[in-house]
Design a protein around this motif. Structure first.
Motif, short mmCIF file in Angstrom:
data_model
loop_
_atom_site.label_atom_id
_atom_site.label_comp_id
_atom_site.label_asym_id
_atom_site.label_seq_id
_atom_site.Cartn_x
_atom_site.Cartn_y
_atom_site.Cartn_z
N HIS A 75 24.83 -49.67 -4.83
CA HIS A 75 23.87 -49.62 -3.73
C HIS A 75 24.06 -48.38 -2.87
CE1 HIS A 75 22.74 -54.15 -3.93
NE2 HIS A 75 22.07 -53.41 -4.80
N THR A 76 25.30 -47.96 -2.65
CA THR A 76 25.54 -46.73 -1.90
C THR A 76 25.00 -45.54 -2.66
OG1 THR A 76 27.51 -47.66 -0.85
CG2 THR A 76 27.33 -45.26 -0.87
N GLY A 77 25.19 -45.53 -3.99
CA GLY A 77 24.66 -44.45 -4.81
C GLY A 77 23.14 -44.38 -4.73
N GLU A 78 22.49 -45.53 -4.80
CA GLU A 78 21.02 -45.55 -4.68
C GLU A 78 20.59 -45.02 -3.32
OE1 GLU A 78 19.43 -49.20 -7.47
OE2 GLU A 78 20.11 -49.70 -5.44
N ASP A 79 21.21 -45.53 -2.25
CA ASP A 79 20.82 -45.12 -0.90
C ASP A 79 21.00 -43.62 -0.70
OD1 ASP A 79 20.35 -47.80 -0.42
OD2 ASP A 79 22.10 -48.08 0.88
N ASP A 80 22.12 -43.09 -1.18
CA ASP A 80 22.44 -41.68 -0.96
C ASP A 80 21.86 -40.75 -2.02
OD1 ASP A 80 23.89 -42.52 1.24
OD2 ASP A 80 25.84 -42.36 0.24
N GLY A 81 21.50 -41.29 -3.18
CA GLY A 81 21.01 -40.46 -4.28
C GLY A 81 19.55 -40.70 -4.60
N ALA A 82 19.29 -41.71 -5.40
CA ALA A 82 17.94 -41.95 -5.91
C ALA A 82 16.92 -42.16 -4.80
CB ALA A 82 17.94 -43.16 -6.86
N PHE A 83 17.29 -42.95 -3.79
CA PHE A 83 16.32 -43.25 -2.74
C PHE A 83 15.97 -42.02 -1.91
CE2 PHE A 83 17.33 -48.09 -2.38
CZ PHE A 83 17.00 -48.26 -3.71
N ARG A 84 16.95 -41.18 -1.63
CA ARG A 84 16.67 -39.94 -0.88
C ARG A 84 15.73 -39.03 -1.68
NH1 ARG A 84 20.77 -38.33 3.39
NH2 ARG A 84 21.95 -40.24 3.68
N LEU A 85 16.03 -38.90 -2.97
CA LEU A 85 15.19 -38.06 -3.82
C LEU A 85 13.78 -38.63 -3.93
CD1 LEU A 85 14.97 -35.59 -5.63
CD2 LEU A 85 15.91 -36.95 -7.49
N LEU A 86 13.67 -39.93 -4.13
CA LEU A 86 12.34 -40.56 -4.21
C LEU A 86 11.58 -40.42 -2.89
CD1 LEU A 86 12.99 -43.79 -6.30
CD2 LEU A 86 11.67 -41.78 -6.99
N GLN A 136 17.94 -46.86 -16.92
CA GLN A 136 19.38 -47.01 -16.69
C GLN A 136 19.64 -47.94 -15.51
OE1 GLN A 136 20.91 -43.00 -16.43
NE2 GLN A 136 21.23 -42.92 -18.64
N MET A 137 18.77 -47.87 -14.49
CA MET A 137 18.91 -48.78 -13.37
C MET A 137 18.77 -50.23 -13.83
SD MET A 137 16.73 -49.12 -9.83
CE MET A 137 15.28 -49.67 -10.71
N ILE A 138 17.79 -50.48 -14.70
CA ILE A 138 17.60 -51.84 -15.23
C ILE A 138 18.85 -52.27 -16.00
CG2 ILE A 138 16.32 -53.22 -16.92
CD1 ILE A 138 13.82 -51.58 -16.09
N GLU A 139 19.43 -51.39 -16.80
CA GLU A 139 20.65 -51.72 -17.55
C GLU A 139 21.80 -52.05 -16.60
OE1 GLU A 139 21.77 -49.01 -20.65
OE2 GLU A 139 19.69 -48.81 -21.31
N ILE A 140 21.92 -51.29 -15.53
CA ILE A 140 22.97 -51.55 -14.54
C ILE A 140 22.73 -52.92 -13.89
CG2 ILE A 140 23.89 -50.84 -12.29
CD1 ILE A 140 23.42 -47.89 -13.29
N THR A 153 13.38 -37.73 -14.98
CA THR A 153 14.10 -37.30 -16.17
C THR A 153 14.08 -35.79 -16.29
OG1 THR A 153 13.60 -39.36 -17.28
CG2 THR A 153 14.18 -37.51 -18.69
N GLY A 154 15.22 -35.23 -16.63
CA GLY A 154 15.32 -33.79 -16.83
C GLY A 154 15.80 -33.03 -15.61
N ARG A 155 15.93 -33.70 -14.49
CA ARG A 155 16.43 -33.02 -13.29
C ARG A 155 17.94 -32.85 -13.42
NH1 ARG A 155 13.44 -32.46 -8.68
NH2 ARG A 155 11.37 -33.32 -8.87
N PRO A 156 18.50 -31.86 -12.72
CA PRO A 156 19.95 -31.70 -12.76
C PRO A 156 20.64 -32.90 -12.11
CG PRO A 156 18.93 -29.98 -11.42
CD PRO A 156 17.84 -30.88 -11.92
N GLY A 157 21.82 -33.19 -12.59
CA GLY A 157 22.59 -34.31 -12.04
C GLY A 157 22.82 -35.36 -13.09
N THR A 158 23.37 -36.45 -12.67
CA THR A 158 23.65 -37.54 -13.59
C THR A 158 23.07 -38.82 -13.02
OG1 THR A 158 25.73 -38.15 -12.54
CG2 THR A 158 25.84 -36.48 -14.30
N ALA A 159 22.94 -39.81 -13.86
CA ALA A 159 22.48 -41.11 -13.38
C ALA A 159 23.48 -41.66 -12.37
CB ALA A 159 22.31 -42.07 -14.55
N GLU A 160 24.78 -41.42 -12.59
CA GLU A 160 25.77 -41.91 -11.64
C GLU A 160 25.56 -41.28 -10.26
OE1 GLU A 160 30.48 -42.95 -11.26
OE2 GLU A 160 29.80 -41.78 -12.97
N ASP A 161 25.15 -40.01 -10.21
CA ASP A 161 24.86 -39.38 -8.93
C ASP A 161 23.75 -40.14 -8.19
OD1 ASP A 161 26.66 -37.31 -9.50
OD2 ASP A 161 25.07 -35.98 -10.23
#
Length: 169
Positions: free
Chosen positions: A65-76, A17-21, A149-157
């Motif tokens: 970019h804010t979503g990545e910094d606050d969401g995906a990057f923190r989780l990773l 989904q990140m690639i699509e965005i 994949t399969g974790r709670p939340g959405t890609a937008e989160d």
């Protein structure tokens, strides 16, 4: 491509989904840059429609970019600590991009529209930086993101935007 019927609250191949965005953002930026050549509202000044499109794009890229910094990057950073140096590099890129977006928004927010050449220079710099940034991010993070994949939340989160639906056919 992500499944279009995925249940709400589930992640489906977040890296894909990140690639699509990224593809969508790149295409939008290319459209804006191309429209500079076709846009002739006055003495080398961008039209109201072009200004609106540009500002909408800047807001979407900033949200991503804010979503990545606050969401995906923190989780990773928690799940895959060895990615922390990569994430720090990407966050630094996000700060540079935010500076460019700020300059573009300032140019377009001025009551006297900027010359197209000045706007083009900022957009060209943004395009060059984003091309490199997106490829690096995808190369280093897609597999790790897809493992979420399969974790709670959405890609937008996690990504700040939802990948736009592609027309069927």
């Amino acid at each position: 491509m992500h499944p279009t019927g995925s249940p709400a609250g589930r992640l489906a191949a977040v890296g894909n989904q990140m690639i699509e965005i990224h593809l969508w953002l790149g295409a939008e930026l290319a459209r804006i840059r191309a429209s500079l050549d076709a846009d002739e509202p006055g003495p080398a000044r961008p039209s109201r429609d072009l200004r609106a499109h540009c500002l909408t794009f800047c807001a979407a890229l900033g949200r991503h970019h804010t979503g990545e910094d606050d969401g995906a990057f923190r989780l990773l950073a928690e799940e895959v600590p060895e990615l922390r140096p990569v994430l720090a590099n990407l966050i630094t890129d996000h700060e540079v991009v935010a500076g460019i977006l700020g300059r573009i928004e300032e140019l377009l927010g001025d009551p006297t529209p900027p010359p197209v050449a000045q706007l083009r220079a900022e957009l060209d710099g943004l395009a060059a930086l984003l091309e490199s940034h997106f490829r690096y991010e995808e190369k280093r993070l897609v597999a790790a993101l897809n493992a979420l994949t399969g974790r709670p939340g959405t890609a937008e989160d996690l990504l700040g935007l939802t990948a736009p639906e592609r027309p069927v056919g």
